[in-house]
Write a protein that holds these residues in place. Structure first.
Motif, PDB file in Angstrom:
ATOM      1  N   LEU A  56      -6.413   4.663   0.307  1.00 37.93           N
ATOM      2  CA  LEU A  56      -6.069   4.791  -1.109  1.00 37.93           C
ATOM      3  C   LEU A  56      -7.244   5.270  -1.957  1.00 37.93           C
ATOM      4  O   LEU A  56      -7.036   5.945  -2.975  1.00 37.93           O
ATOM      5  CB  LEU A  56      -5.535   3.458  -1.650  1.00 37.93           C
ATOM      6  CG  LEU A  56      -4.174   3.016  -1.106  1.00 37.93           C
ATOM      7  CD1 LEU A  56      -3.849   1.596  -1.550  1.00 37.93           C
ATOM      8  CD2 LEU A  56      -3.073   3.974  -1.536  1.00 37.93           C
ATOM      9  N   SER A  66      -5.064  -0.806   1.749  1.00 36.81           N
ATOM     10  CA  SER A  66      -5.222   0.326   2.663  1.00 36.81           C
ATOM     11  C   SER A  66      -6.461   1.133   2.284  1.00 36.81           C
ATOM     12  O   SER A  66      -6.583   1.590   1.138  1.00 36.81           O
ATOM     13  CB  SER A  66      -3.993   1.230   2.614  1.00 36.81           C
ATOM     14  OG  SER A  66      -4.248   2.445   3.284  1.00 36.81           O
ATOM     15  N   ARG A 109      -8.975   9.593  -1.189  1.00 32.86           N
ATOM     16  CA  ARG A 109      -8.274  10.843  -1.496  1.00 32.86           C
ATOM     17  C   ARG A 109      -8.923  11.646  -2.617  1.00 32.86           C
ATOM     18  O   ARG A 109      -8.444  12.714  -2.986  1.00 32.86           O
ATOM     19  CB  ARG A 109      -6.808  10.539  -1.859  1.00 32.86           C
ATOM     20  CG  ARG A 109      -6.027   9.897  -0.734  1.00 32.86           C
ATOM     21  CD  ARG A 109      -4.583   9.602  -1.138  1.00 32.86           C
ATOM     22  NE  ARG A 109      -4.509   8.546  -2.131  1.00 32.86           N
ATOM     23  CZ  ARG A 109      -3.379   8.183  -2.748  1.00 32.86           C
ATOM     24  NH1 ARG A 109      -2.251   8.824  -2.478  1.00 32.86           N
ATOM     25  NH2 ARG A 109      -3.402   7.196  -3.630  1.00 32.86           N
ATOM     26  N   SER A 149      -3.409  -3.857  -3.282  1.00 33.42           N
ATOM     27  CA  SER A 149      -3.218  -3.062  -2.070  1.00 33.42           C
ATOM     28  C   SER A 149      -4.561  -2.842  -1.374  1.00 33.42           C
ATOM     29  O   SER A 149      -5.564  -2.590  -2.016  1.00 33.42           O
ATOM     30  CB  SER A 149      -2.584  -1.714  -2.405  1.00 33.42           C
ATOM     31  OG  SER A 149      -1.378  -1.898  -3.116  1.00 33.42           O
ATOM     32  N   GLN A 178      -0.017   8.748  -6.855  1.00 32.92           N
ATOM     33  CA  GLN A 178       0.142  10.200  -6.868  1.00 32.92           C
ATOM     34  C   GLN A 178       0.808  10.655  -8.164  1.00 32.92           C
ATOM     35  O   GLN A 178       0.410  11.667  -8.760  1.00 32.92           O
ATOM     36  CB  GLN A 178       0.970  10.645  -5.666  1.00 32.92           C
ATOM     37  CG  GLN A 178       0.235  10.552  -4.341  1.00 32.92           C
ATOM     38  CD  GLN A 178       1.132  10.821  -3.151  1.00 32.92           C
ATOM     39  OE1 GLN A 178       2.344  10.972  -3.299  1.00 32.92           O
ATOM     40  NE2 GLN A 178       0.552  10.861  -1.964  1.00 32.92           N
ATOM     41  N   LEU A 238       2.016   2.193   5.824  1.00 32.15           N
ATOM     42  CA  LEU A 238       0.624   2.578   5.614  1.00 32.15           C
ATOM     43  C   LEU A 238      -0.328   1.407   5.787  1.00 32.15           C
ATOM     44  O   LEU A 238      -1.368   1.529   6.443  1.00 32.15           O
ATOM     45  CB  LEU A 238       0.473   3.181   4.211  1.00 32.15           C
ATOM     46  CG  LEU A 238      -0.950   3.564   3.805  1.00 32.15           C
ATOM     47  CD1 LEU A 238      -1.466   4.703   4.660  1.00 32.15           C
ATOM     48  CD2 LEU A 238      -0.985   3.922   2.323  1.00 32.15           C
ATOM     49  N   THR A 285       1.962   1.860  -3.448  1.00 30.30           N
ATOM     50  CA  THR A 285       0.829   2.243  -4.278  1.00 30.30           C
ATOM     51  C   THR A 285       0.429   3.695  -4.033  1.00 30.30           C
ATOM     52  O   THR A 285       0.040   4.415  -4.962  1.00 30.30           O
ATOM     53  CB  THR A 285      -0.366   1.306  -4.015  1.00 30.30           C
ATOM     54  OG1 THR A 285       0.016  -0.035  -4.337  1.00 30.30           O
ATOM     55  CG2 THR A 285      -1.576   1.694  -4.844  1.00 30.30           C
ATOM     56  N   MET A 286       0.521   4.130  -2.786  1.00 27.90           N
ATOM     57  CA  MET A 286       0.176   5.510  -2.433  1.00 27.90           C
ATOM     58  C   MET A 286       0.952   6.509  -3.284  1.00 27.90           C
ATOM     59  O   MET A 286       0.375   7.415  -3.893  1.00 27.90           O
ATOM     60  CB  MET A 286       0.471   5.743  -0.951  1.00 27.90           C
ATOM     61  CG  MET A 286       0.355   7.181  -0.488  1.00 27.90           C
ATOM     62  SD  MET A 286      -1.328   7.780  -0.363  1.00 27.90           S
ATOM     63  CE  MET A 286      -1.775   7.125   1.247  1.00 27.90           C
ATOM     64  N   THR A 287       2.264   6.357  -3.357  1.00 36.37           N
ATOM     65  CA  THR A 287       3.086   7.317  -4.093  1.00 36.37           C
ATOM     66  C   THR A 287       3.011   7.102  -5.598  1.00 36.37           C
ATOM     67  O   THR A 287       3.025   8.066  -6.367  1.00 36.37           O
ATOM     68  CB  THR A 287       4.544   7.236  -3.628  1.00 36.37           C
ATOM     69  OG1 THR A 287       5.008   5.888  -3.778  1.00 36.37           O
ATOM     70  CG2 THR A 287       4.684   7.643  -2.168  1.00 36.37           C
ATOM     71  N   SER A 293       0.804  -1.222   0.000  1.00 37.25           N
ATOM     72  CA  SER A 293       0.000   0.000   0.000  1.00 37.25           C
ATOM     73  C   SER A 293       0.836   1.269   0.000  1.00 37.25           C
ATOM     74  O   SER A 293       0.486   2.252  -0.655  1.00 37.25           O
ATOM     75  CB  SER A 293      -0.947  -0.004   1.205  1.00 37.25           C
ATOM     76  OG  SER A 293      -1.935  -0.990   1.068  1.00 37.25           O
ATOM     77  N   ALA A 294       1.946   1.272   0.760  1.00 37.74           N
ATOM     78  CA  ALA A 294       2.771   2.480   0.822  1.00 37.74           C
ATOM     79  C   ALA A 294       3.347   2.816  -0.550  1.00 37.74           C
ATOM     80  O   ALA A 294       3.438   3.987  -0.930  1.00 37.74           O
ATOM     81  CB  ALA A 294       3.891   2.297   1.848  1.00 37.74           C
TER      82      ALA A 294
END
Length: 424
Positions: A150, A147, A153, A145, A131, A198, A126-128, A123-124
């Motif tokens: 995600l 979390s 947002r 992922s 983005q 995350l 995938t977060m960036t 997940s961490a």
């Protein structure tokens, strides 16, 4: 040089330039490039490698015709709507590191010129990665992922085709409730141990949300650094508290370390509820063997589904290609690739906006899936799958067997977990 010679020279030069350009243009028209960001090195590289192979199987399914494979994009060859172009997956390594996932996504979009991106497992990362895709205006499909944040947002270009940890954690408490209704009493204290990125942090939030609603008391909140060399102090803390239930969120190297450390310290909780990932990775049971027995985990896939022809076919393909059977992670990687292919089959072009609109209109029926879900549709606001469901499995005799929901269960849960000294 005469004027006529000069003109002939210019013509020959232009002709040569055209010959050089035609193959390149033809090659671009022959393929639709989709980027994939995965942890192909680092501590979860083995997981990333299995995901990659599952996606390559999906690529083959898209590009060839499989009349006997009842999954999306199997009944056509490539993309007839795009001039017969074939799917080309372009993989880049994130190492499971958020910063590298972001740069890999940027490279895929700006240099490799992919039309969309799939990824990035943890997940961490995938977060960036998401983005970067959002900033560059390119569709990003997440297949694994979990979390919850995600899809909270408000991203325009991000879609996720797996249920999230809030949903899966609720399933755990529903399972415990249903077990109690059958007359089983497992106690009401919960200890949490989780990796502190995350994903793990969001799992902890979900546990804290649902535990009091179902009448459970949290007696320990133990985050740890992923890829830790030792978890002795954390396991000692669990042992001293002696909670009725331990809930875990770990990647595979940590899951292995936790189980071997518990054995070495002669400690095992009455119930272990694991959030998939490391505890469901095929290398977990392969490494710890019988130590894995009795752990309960959430899943989206179970071998009980092998009675479905398409599931058995994919399982056989995974075994032949990797030596490992199909599991929830590789299954979601396979299906995620086909969800993207299904969208591309419904586009008039490979423009980002057209692909995004096609993803939003996804409506894959249940009989086209390898999971027992009610099809695949995305919530129009959050872009989160709205049709998924979870399965709870227990490792018995080193096999992941479904124990809940009861209509898909093949065995009863064997709980509480016997002490190490009581095992055969």
């Amino acid at each position: 040089m005469t004027r006529s010679k000069s003109i002939r020279t210019m013509i020959f030069a232009l002709a040569a330039l055209v010959l050089l350009l035609v193959p390149a243009c033809s090659m671009a028209a022959d393929t639709v490039k989709v980027g994939v960001v995965l942890p192909l090195s680092g501590n979860i590289a083995q997981t990333g490698a299995l995901l990659r192979e599952a996606m390559l199987i999906a690529q083959d399914v898209v590009n060839k015709k499989y009349d006997d494979f009842n999954v999306p994009a199997a009944q056509t060859e490539g993309f007839p709507n795009l001039g017969g172009a074939k799917l080309e997956l372009v993989f880049l390594d994130s190492q499971g590191i958020p910063e590298k996932a972001m740069s890999a996504t940027e490279q895929l979009i700006t240099q490799e010129k992919v039309v969309a991106v799939i990824g990035a497992y943890n997940s961490a990362a995938t977060m960036t990665a998401a983005q970067a895709a959002e900033r560059l205006g390119v569709p990003f499909l997440n297949e694994n992922s979990t979390s919850p944040v995600l899809t909270q947002r408000g991203f325009e270009w991000f879609y996720r085709c797996t249920p999230d940890d809030d949903f899966f954690t609720l399933n755990f408490f529903e399972f415990l409730r249903d077990e109690e209704a059958k007359g089983k009493k497992y106690g009401k204290t919960v200890a949490m141990i989780y990796e502190n990125t995350l994903w793990g942090a969001d799992v902890a939030k979900a546990i804290k949300k649902y535990a009091p609603q179902f009448g459970y008391k949290i007696v320990a909140d133990i985050p740890y650094t992923a890829r830790s060399a030792s978890l002795t102090s954390e396991i000692q803390q669990l042992k001293s508290l002696n909670a009725d239930i331990v809930m875990l969120a770990s990647y595979v190297s940590d899951a292995i370390l936790i189980q071997t450390t518990m054995r070495d310290m002669d400690y095992i909780p009455p119930i272990m509820l694991a959030q998939d990932s490391g505890h469901n990775d095929p290398n977990f049971v392969k490494t710890v063997g019988d130590l894995a027995n009795y752990i309960v985990s959430r899943e989206v896939y179970t071998a009980a589904l092998l009675n479905r022809p398409s599931v058995k076919k994919l399982n056989d393909m995974m075994l032949a290609k990797t030596g490992y059977p199909l599991d929830g992670n590789s299954g979601r990687a396979f299906m995620g690739t086909l969800v993207m292919a299904d969208a591309l089959l419904r586009t008039k072009s490979t423009k980002p906006e057209d692909i995004k609109q096609a993803l939003g209109a996804t409506d894959i029926p249940a009989d086209k899936l390898i999971f027992p879900w009610n099809g695949i549709k995305f919530d129009p606001k959050t872009h989160q799958i709205s049709t998924g469901r979870g399965i709870i499995v227990q490792i018995q005799d080193k096999k992941y067997l479904p124990v809940w929901p009861y209509e898909v269960a093949t065995v009863e849960a064997k709980l509480p977990i016997p002490k190490w000294s009581e095992r055969k």
